[in-house]
Design a protein around this motif. Structure first.
Motif, PDB file in Angstrom:
ATOM      1  N   ASP A   1     -12.040  78.720  57.504  1.00  0.00           N
ATOM      2  CA  ASP A   1     -12.866  77.515  57.362  1.00  0.00           C
ATOM      3  C   ASP A   1     -14.363  77.853  57.308  1.00  0.00           C
ATOM      4  OD1 ASP A   1     -10.576  75.871  57.192  1.00  0.00           O
ATOM      5  OD2 ASP A   1     -10.379  75.821  59.361  1.00  0.00           O
ATOM      6  N   ASN A   2     -15.199  77.047  57.949  1.00  0.00           N
ATOM      7  CA  ASN A   2     -16.638  77.320  57.921  1.00  0.00           C
ATOM      8  C   ASN A   2     -17.231  77.083  59.322  1.00  0.00           C
ATOM      9  OD1 ASN A   2     -17.203  74.480  58.175  1.00  0.00           O
ATOM     10  ND2 ASN A   2     -16.871  74.240  55.981  1.00  0.00           N
TER      11      ASN A   2
ATOM     12  N   ALA B   1     -11.319  83.426  47.576  1.00  0.00           N
ATOM     13  CA  ALA B   1     -12.473  83.582  48.462  1.00  0.00           C
ATOM     14  C   ALA B   1     -12.279  84.768  49.402  1.00  0.00           C
ATOM     15  CB  ALA B   1     -12.703  82.296  49.250  1.00  0.00           C
TER      16      ALA B   1
ATOM     17  N   TYR C   1     -21.141  84.879  54.147  1.00  0.00           N
ATOM     18  CA  TYR C   1     -21.755  84.881  52.811  1.00  0.00           C
ATOM     19  C   TYR C   1     -23.226  85.309  52.830  1.00  0.00           C
ATOM     20  CZ  TYR C   1     -22.761  80.042  54.335  1.00  0.00           C
ATOM     21  OH  TYR C   1     -23.133  78.930  55.035  1.00  0.00           O
TER      22      TYR C   1
ATOM     23  N   ASN D   1     -22.219  89.638  52.660  1.00  0.00           N
ATOM     24  CA  ASN D   1     -22.004  89.766  51.207  1.00  0.00           C
ATOM     25  C   ASN D   1     -20.599  89.370  50.747  1.00  0.00           C
ATOM     26  OD1 ASN D   1     -24.630  91.051  51.243  1.00  0.00           O
ATOM     27  ND2 ASN D   1     -23.591  92.923  51.885  1.00  0.00           N
ATOM     28  N   GLY D   2     -20.027  88.360  51.391  1.00  0.00           N
ATOM     29  CA  GLY D   2     -18.662  87.943  51.053  1.00  0.00           C
ATOM     30  C   GLY D   2     -18.551  87.030  49.845  1.00  0.00           C
ATOM     31  N   GLY D   3     -19.679  86.610  49.297  1.00  0.00           N
ATOM     32  CA  GLY D   3     -19.632  85.735  48.125  1.00  0.00           C
ATOM     33  C   GLY D   3     -20.025  84.310  48.471  1.00  0.00           C
ATOM     34  N   PRO D   4     -20.389  83.523  47.433  1.00  0.00           N
ATOM     35  CA  PRO D   4     -20.882  82.162  47.674  1.00  0.00           C
ATOM     36  C   PRO D   4     -19.834  81.288  48.362  1.00  0.00           C
ATOM     37  CG  PRO D   4     -20.538  82.563  45.315  1.00  0.00           C
ATOM     38  CD  PRO D   4     -20.393  83.879  45.995  1.00  0.00           C
ATOM     39  N   GLY D   5     -20.152  80.829  49.561  1.00  0.00           N
ATOM     40  CA  GLY D   5     -19.216  79.990  50.305  1.00  0.00           C
ATOM     41  C   GLY D   5     -18.013  80.742  50.834  1.00  0.00           C
ATOM     42  N   ALA D   6     -18.136  82.055  50.989  1.00  0.00           N
ATOM     43  CA  ALA D   6     -17.043  82.839  51.592  1.00  0.00           C
ATOM     44  C   ALA D   6     -16.706  82.254  52.966  1.00  0.00           C
ATOM     45  CB  ALA D   6     -17.468  84.302  51.719  1.00  0.00           C
TER      46      ALA D   6
ATOM     47  N   ALA E   1     -12.750  88.428  47.616  1.00  0.00           N
ATOM     48  CA  ALA E   1     -14.129  88.910  47.444  1.00  0.00           C
ATOM     49  C   ALA E   1     -14.665  89.442  48.773  1.00  0.00           C
ATOM     50  CB  ALA E   1     -15.017  87.780  46.926  1.00  0.00           C
TER      51      ALA E   1
END
Lengths: 409, 409
Positions: free
Chosen positions: B94-95, B280, B219, B223-228, B283
Motif C-alpha cells: 500500500d502507501n 509496481a 519511490y 528509486n522504486g519508481g513513480p508511486g512504488a 520495478a
C-alpha cells in the motif's frame, strides 16, 4: 459432440467482436477460461508500460504533471461508460478492500438514526466480509451476515449498509441491481455494490438501477494487468461534503497547498489516499483504449452465447459423470460457467490445465470457467469443451499427478 | 567559485560509490537534485518490468504463484537491512497514508489505559497529519498537533501514539530516533516513525534505536519508481495477535481457504490488504538488487560530502542575495540542502529547471535540493552549484517566465 466444430466456426464468422482477439497477446497452446481471475494482456499494454518507463527515465518528477497525478480521475471517467455511470462519478484507486472501508466509513460514520449494523453476504468473495468485520470491530459497529440464499428483506432491520456483489464469484449468479437497490433503500439502508465480476463482463447500469455506491477491480474482465488498481463509484448527488476515514493527501481539496488540516476534495477525488503506481495505471489505460470501442450489449450477447456453447458441448458428459452444472439461467448469469464436483473437481481442473485449458478451482468442489468475449472465439470454446470431454472420458483426472491439492490463486 | 572543478573531480576519483552511477538511466543534460521526490530509474528496472509483462502475457494467472503473491514479504526482507530491521519485520504494501492508518488502529484500538490521543507533528509532511485526523475523527479519538520546534515531552500526557518523521521533508532535520523513542516510551506512549526521507538516504537503525513501528515509501531515495509501494515495519516482539482495521484477504492467516471469518496472519503479513500491482513491485525489486551492494555508512559519508560541497560552492552568493541556508548541522542532517527565499524562491527553482538543474519548491519560500549518492557525482554537484550561482548573478529569476506559480508536485 452434439455441436460441431464447423458450427462453432460459423458462429465466429458472424461474430461482430471477432476482431478484438488480435489486440490481445495470448500464449500459444492455451485456451484461457480464467479471465475472471486475471484478464489477458492487451498488446498495447506493453508499449504503454514501456512509454511510462521512458517517462520516468526522461521526465523524472515532471511525469506527475504529465498525466500521472490525475490518472485516477481520468481513468475513472473512461471506465464510467462501461458501468453506466457519468463523468466525475468513478475514481480508479487502491483496491476493493480499501475502497469498501472508505465507503463504509463515509456512509455509516455519519448516520444519525442509530443504525449501526453492516450486513455482508455469506458466500460472497471473502474480502468483502473481512473488511466489513474489521470496519465494525474497529468502529464499534455490528457486523451481520446474510446467509447465502436467504431473503435479503428479512435481514435489513437496523442495517445501515449492506455490501452485495452484483455477480457472485462462485456461482456466477447475478442479482437484479435495480430491484435490490430499491428494496434496500425502502428499508432505510444503503447498498454498496461490488462489481468485481460485472465490470467488463456485462453491461452494468449503475445510474439506471438507482445505485449510489459501488466498488470493483480492473484486473479481471477489464484486463488491466496483475493487481491493476480498483475503482470506486459514488453517484453525483451523493457526493455531499463529508469525510471518508482514509483521509490522505491525494484526497485533499488542495493537495499541493500543504495545509495543516485535512479538507476533503468536493468531488470523487476525496476517495483517493496517497501516491499510486504510475506503471499500474498505464497498463490499465491501454486496456481502456480498447474498451472504448466495445458495444456492451454486443459483448453481453456473445458472453451468453459462449457460455451456452460450452454447456451444450458438455451437457451429456457432465450428466454421465455426475458433475452438477450450477450455472444460472441466462437472465441471472454473469459471464461464467460453474460446475460442482466435490470428489474430482480439483483433479479435473489440473488435468485441463495440463492440456492448456485454464480454468480454476475453488474449495469446496467448484470448477469455475470465465468467458471473455474480447479474446475468446467460439472455436476456442469448442476446443476447450472437447478437452474437457476427453479428460472425463479418458479418466485423466484419476492420474495421481493431478490429485494433490496446492494453493490455488 | 571557492571550490574548483578539479577538486570536485578529485573527489570523484576517490569515491567508492562512483560505479553505481552507470547503473542508472539518467537523461542527458539534467542535473537531478530531486531524488527526494522521485528517484531516478535503475537501468535494470526496465528489463524487470518487461519480464513481468512477459510473465503476465505467458503465464497469466500462474504468475501469482511465481513470485507475485509473496512479493510484499520478499521485498520487505530485502529492504530490512537498509532499515536496520530483521527478517520478517518489514512488509512492502500500500502507501504511507494507509500504513499509518493500519498501525494507528493496531496500536490505539487495543489500549486499555484510557489514552485516546494521537499526536502528529506540525510541519511534517501533511498526509501524516491528515490520516491521523481521519483516524481520530472516525474512531472517536483525539487528534493533537505538536507545534514545530516545541519540546515533545511537554505534549505526551494522555497520548497513545505519536507519529514522527525521522527526517523532516522541508528542513531535512533528522531526529535522534533512539533518544526520541526512549522518551516516548518513558511517557507510556508508542511512536510510529515515518522514514520517507530516511530510507535509502542514510543508515536507518530501527532495531538498534528501540523503534517498534515505522512506515515509509520506496519511490524517493530507494528509486522504486513513480508511486512504488510503501512499507511497514513492526518489530518482531510487537507482532502479537491482533487486528489492524484494514483487514483484507491478503492479510488473512489462510487467504486461499476462503473462510467466512477474518483471522489475521500471525506475522507481518497481517498488514497486507488486497491485491497489489505486480508491475509496481518488479520495478522496485530491480532497485533493491542494486541496494544489496551498497554499504550504508559509505553512502552516508558521500551524502554529507555532497551537501557540504553544494553549500561551500554557494555560501558567498547566497549571503549576498539574502537567501537563508537552513540546512541542519551534519549530525542532524538528512540528505538534502534547504534554503529559504520567500520573495524569489519559486522563480529561482524555475530558472534552475530551465537550465536542467532539477530541485523543488515548497510553499512558503522553501528551495529543496536532494542529494542521492548512488547517481550524483561531485562534479554534478559542482555544476549544479555553478548554474545556481549564474542564475543569481545574472538575475535570471527576474525573468517573468519564471514568476508564475503553478502546481508543483
Amino acid at each position: 459432440m452434439r455441436v460441431t466444430l464447423d458450427h462453432a466456426r460459423d458462429l465466429d464468422r458472424q461474430d461482430p467482436l471477432a476482431d478484438f482477439k488480435q489486440h490481445f497477446a495470448l500464449p500459444e497452446g492455451v485456451l484461457y477460461l480464467d479471465g475472471n481471475s486475471l484478464g489477458a494482456q492487451p498488446r498495447a499494454a506493453r508499449d504503454a508500460v514501456a512509454a511510462t518507463m521512458d517517462q520516468w527515465r526522461d521526465e523524472l518528477i515532471k511525469g506527475w504533471n504529465q498525466g500521472w497525478f490525475d490518472a485516477p480521475e481520468r481513468l475513472g471517467n473512461r471506465l464510467a461508460p462501461l458501468l453506466g455511470a457519468g463523468e466525475g462519478e468513478v475514481v480508479v484507486t487502491d483496491n476493493i478492500t480499501l475502497n469498501l472501508f472508505k465507503l463504509l466509513g463515509y456512509l455509516v460514520g455519519r448516520r444519525s438514526d442509530g443504525r449501526r449494523a453492516v450486513l455482508s453476504e455469506g458466500g460472497n468473495f471473502p474480502t468483502d466480509g473481512y473488511i466489513a468485520q474489521g470496519f465494525c470491530r474497529f468502529g464499534g459497529y455490528t457486523h451481520r451476515v446474510l446467509p447465502e440464499g436467504d431473503d435479503l428483506a428479512a435481514h435489513l432491520d437496523g442495517v445501515a449498509v449492506v455490501v452485495l456483489s452484483e455477480v457472485n464469484y462462485r456461482t456466477g449468479r447475478r442479482r437484479d441491481m435495480a430491484a435490490t437497490t430499491r428494496l434496500v433503500h425502502a428499508h432505510g439502508a444503503e447498498v454498496i455494490w461490488d462489481l468485481a465480476h460485472s465490470a467488463g463482463a456485462l453491461p452494468v447500469a449503475l445510474n439506471d438501477s438507482g445505485a449510489r455506491y459501488a466498488v470493483g477491480c480492473t484486473y479481471k474482465y477489464l484486463n488491466g494487468g496483475p493487481g491493476a488498481p480498483g475503482f470506486l463509484y459514488v453517484r453525483r448527488d451523493c457526493q455531499e461534503e463529508g469525510w471518508q476515514p482514509l483521509s490522505g493527501w491525494h484526497g485533499h481539496a488542495a493537495p499541493f497547498a500543504f495545509d495543516a488540516d485535512y479538507a476533503p476534495a468536493a468531488d470523487i477525488t476525496r476517495f483517493r489516499t496517497g501516491t499510486h503506481s504510475a506503471l499500474a495505471y498505464s497498463a490499465l489505460e491501454a486496456s481502456l483504449d480498447l474498451w472504448a470501442e466495445v458495444d456492451m450489449p454486443t459483448l453481453r450477447a456473445k458472453s451468453l452465447a459462449l457460455t451456452e456453447l460450452f454447456r451444450d458441448c458438455l451437457a451429456d458428459v457432465l450428466a454421465t459423470h455426475g458433475i452438477e452444472d450450477i450455472t444460472p439461467a441466462l437472465e441471472e448469469r454473469g459471464s461464467q460457467v460453474s460446475l460442482i464436483d466435490a470428489a474430482h473437481g480439483y483433479a479435473i481442473v489440473q488435468a485441463l490445465i495440463a492440456r492448456g485449458v485454464i480454468g480454476d478451482y475453488r474449495e469446496p468442489g467448484l470448477l469455475r470457467f470465465g468467458f471473455t468475449p474480447l479474446y475468446l472465439s467460439h472455436e476456442d470454446v469448442w476446443h476447450a469443451a472437447r478437452h474437457f470431454r476427453e479428460v472425463l472420458e479418458a479418466g485423466e483426472y484419476r492420474d495421481p499427478r493431478f490429485s494433490v491439492r496446492a494453493a490455488v490463486t
